[in-house]
Scaffold this motif. Structure first.
Motif, PDB file in Angstrom:
ATOM      1  N   ALA A   1       0.849  -1.192   0.000  1.00 33.58           N
ATOM      2  CA  ALA A   1       0.000   0.000   0.000  1.00 33.58           C
ATOM      3  C   ALA A   1       0.885   1.243   0.000  1.00 33.58           C
ATOM      4  O   ALA A   1       1.533   1.532   1.010  1.00 33.58           O
ATOM      5  CB  ALA A   1      -0.926   0.012   1.210  1.00 33.58           C
TER       6      ALA A   1
ATOM      7  N   GLU B   1       0.080   4.141   0.380  1.00 30.45           N
ATOM      8  CA  GLU B   1      -0.368   5.093   1.399  1.00 30.45           C
ATOM      9  C   GLU B   1       0.467   5.004   2.673  1.00 30.45           C
ATOM     10  O   GLU B   1       0.657   6.009   3.381  1.00 30.45           O
ATOM     11  CB  GLU B   1      -1.844   4.847   1.746  1.00 30.45           C
TER      12      GLU B   1
ATOM     13  N   ALA C   1       3.461   7.209   2.362  1.00 35.19           N
ATOM     14  CA  ALA C   1       3.086   8.613   2.497  1.00 35.19           C
ATOM     15  C   ALA C   1       2.815   8.973   3.951  1.00 35.19           C
ATOM     16  O   ALA C   1       3.190  10.061   4.421  1.00 35.19           O
ATOM     17  CB  ALA C   1       1.854   8.908   1.638  1.00 35.19           C
ATOM     18  N   LEU C   2       2.177   8.063   4.689  1.00 29.94           N
ATOM     19  CA  LEU C   2       1.882   8.344   6.094  1.00 29.94           C
ATOM     20  C   LEU C   2       3.160   8.449   6.923  1.00 29.94           C
ATOM     21  O   LEU C   2       3.308   9.354   7.759  1.00 29.94           O
ATOM     22  CB  LEU C   2       0.973   7.255   6.659  1.00 29.94           C
TER      23      LEU C   2
ATOM     24  N   PRO D   1      -6.749  10.487   8.815  1.00 27.94           N
ATOM     25  CA  PRO D   1      -6.721   9.765   7.535  1.00 27.94           C
ATOM     26  C   PRO D   1      -7.794   8.688   7.478  1.00 27.94           C
ATOM     27  O   PRO D   1      -8.259   8.179   8.507  1.00 27.94           O
ATOM     28  CB  PRO D   1      -5.316   9.147   7.509  1.00 27.94           C
TER      29      PRO D   1
ATOM     30  N   ILE E   1      -7.175   2.310   4.922  1.00 28.12           N
ATOM     31  CA  ILE E   1      -6.728   1.666   3.690  1.00 28.12           C
ATOM     32  C   ILE E   1      -7.526   0.384   3.496  1.00 28.12           C
ATOM     33  O   ILE E   1      -7.812  -0.332   4.467  1.00 28.12           O
ATOM     34  CB  ILE E   1      -5.227   1.357   3.758  1.00 28.12           C
TER      35      ILE E   1
END
Length: 484
Positions: free
Chosen positions: A69, A71, A74-75, A276, A279
């Motif tokens: 993932a 994401e 990015a996190l 956020p 996911i």
């Protein structure tokens, strides 16, 4: 001339002896386990449904990118850039480095100060002698003074006291740097663990919502059948009880998901309302491989072990400084400038001022304080050795626990996935038979509900496996970042 040579040789010999006044500061030798976890690896463990564990000599960089993932990457990047606690720790580290630079500059180089003074004063002079019976009267005078000079002071580090203190402070700065790296890696692990937990929780909510919807349909059908006289009231109540029991689980899980989102927002430096989203759980995958470090490489990759090693070195240098404090010290001071009772005399050749002094101080009696401080520093060094051993053993244990969980969970995940596949196949078969009229629709919904409940069990096992992988990655340490 020979006397100067003998004195110089003696001072040099004592100075070199100061290099060995304290303990070495080397980390104690620790036993390296042949295998982290106790007992043999389980049959069909990690190889059955999980990552391949490979022997490695370097930790994995950006290990969170292996979960499939983007994401997550990015996190973690956002958390490293915006987390206020991590930023504060970085600022404190930079402040400690500046303090180290200040101490080294102040103790290893001469200090030079410029001073200027202009004063006008009235002061007593010699008394006036008057004829008897008159008493003697004091005489006063008013005058100006103008002085300007440069002062130089330097303390010679004959026996290494200054050097040892500077090295101790440098090691403590290195300890703080390692602690900052540990906080940085812990932040990444917390962000990834929180994101994975949120994804699993959202998937559980989706399954429970499907189960609750199916039970509501069963309740509606039971009410309809009761109205037709085909079902007793007890069937309606039982269907309602099951539907409400599942529905009652959802609000608590939703609150838990919001709490995790809020915690993630704070880790990312956001306000809770900017938390956020989860996911999609089906997009997350276990890494294909996890590099398991050999014990020697593990000790180099773990920032907490490096921090303990730096603290041990600092304690050794403190002990060396405490030993050197019991030996003589030499200080040289010099001053040069001009002075006079007016500007013209101060600037004239007669106004030249200078001084040069050297002081040798040897401790003679301090009430046993120096000896007690030396003994205390040796005890602190021994404690630092024990702290290092404890930290290393804790590092081995964390890796062993994570490996055991990951290896033992392989068989559980394989069994859970097999059960989920069988339940889905049974639900599909029941749906086909219901479409043909061979079984009532309620039977097909019951089979589908059973498949969902079996999927919940498989979901829990898979989520735990993902978290175990995160735990193992974190326990294995990470490469030191640039500029740390």
């Amino acid at each position: 001339m020979n006397g100067w040579r003998i004195t110089g040789a003696a001072v040099l010999g004592l100075g070199l002896a100061g290099c060995a006044l304290g303990p070495s500061g080397q980390a104690p030798v620790m036993p390296e386990p042949a295998r982290y976890a106790a007992g043999p690896p389980p049959d069909g463990g990690a190889s059955a449904a999980g990552p391949e564990l490979v022997r490695a000599h370097a930790p994995a960089a950006a290990w969170w990118t292996r979960f499939g993932a983007p994401e997550l990457d990015a996190l973690v990047t956002e958390a490293w850039a915006a987390n206020p606690d991590l930023a504060a720790a970085r600022q404190r580290l930079e402040a400690a480095r500046e303090v180290l630079r200040a101490q080294i500059g102040a103790t290893t180089l001469p200090s030079i100060d410029l001073g200027a003074q202009a004063a006008r004063q009235r002061a007593l002079g010699l008394p006036l002698t008057l004829p008897p019976p008159l008493p003697e009267l004091p005489r006063t005078s008013i005058y100006d003074t103008f002085v300007g000079q440069a002062q130089v002071r330097y303390a010679f580090d004959l026996f290494g006291s200054i050097r040892e203190r500077n090295r101790a402070l440098a090691d403590r700065v290195e300890q703080q740097s390692a602690q900052w790296r540990a906080a940085r890696e812990a932040l990444a692990a917390n962000v990834v663990s929180g994101a994975l937990t949120l994804s699993a929780l959202q998937a559980r909510l989706d399954i429970l919502a499907s189960v609750a919807a199916g039970l509501r349909r069963d309740e509606v059908e039971a009410v309809r059948r009761q109205a037709l006289g085909a079902a007793p009231r007890a069937a309606v109540l039982d269907a309602r009880r099951q539907a409400e029991a599942v529905a009652a689980q959802i609000p608590g899980l939703q609150a838990q998901a919001l709490s995790i989102r809020h915690a993630l927002a704070v880790l990312l430096g956001r306000t809770p309302d900017q938390a956020p989203e989860a996911i999609a759980f089906e997009r997350l995958t276990l890494p294909a491989q996890i590099p398991v470090l050999v014990p020697a490489a593990l000790l180099a990759a773990r920032p907490d072990v490096q921090a303990a090693a730096a603290a041990l070195r600092a304690a050794a240098h403190d002990a060396g400084a405490a030993s050197a404090d019991r030996l003589p010290g030499l200080t040289l001071t010099a001053a040069m400038g001009r002075g006079g009772y007016d500007w013209s005399s101060a600037l004239s050749p007669a106004g030249a001022l200078w001084s040069l002094a050297g002081g040798l101080t040897a401790p003679l009696f301090h009430g046993g304080a120096l000896q007690a401080r030396h003994r205390a520093s040796l005890q602190a060094h021994a404690a630092a050795q024990d702290d290092y051993r404890s930290t290393v053993l804790a590092a081995f244990r964390e890796v062993a626990d994570a490996l055991a969980s990951l290896e033992q969970g392989g068989a559980a995940q394989a069994a859970g996935e097999a059960a989920a596949r069988a339940a889905r196949a049974a639900a599909a078969d029941a749906a086909r038979r219901a479409a043909l009229g061979a079984v009532p629709p309620a039977a097909a919904r019951a089979a589908g509900r059973q498949a969902d409940l079996t999927a919940l069990d498989a979901l829990d096992v898979r989520a735990q496996r993902l978290l175990d992988a995160v735990r193992l990655f974190h326990a294995l340490g990470a490469p030191a970042p640039d500029g740390a």
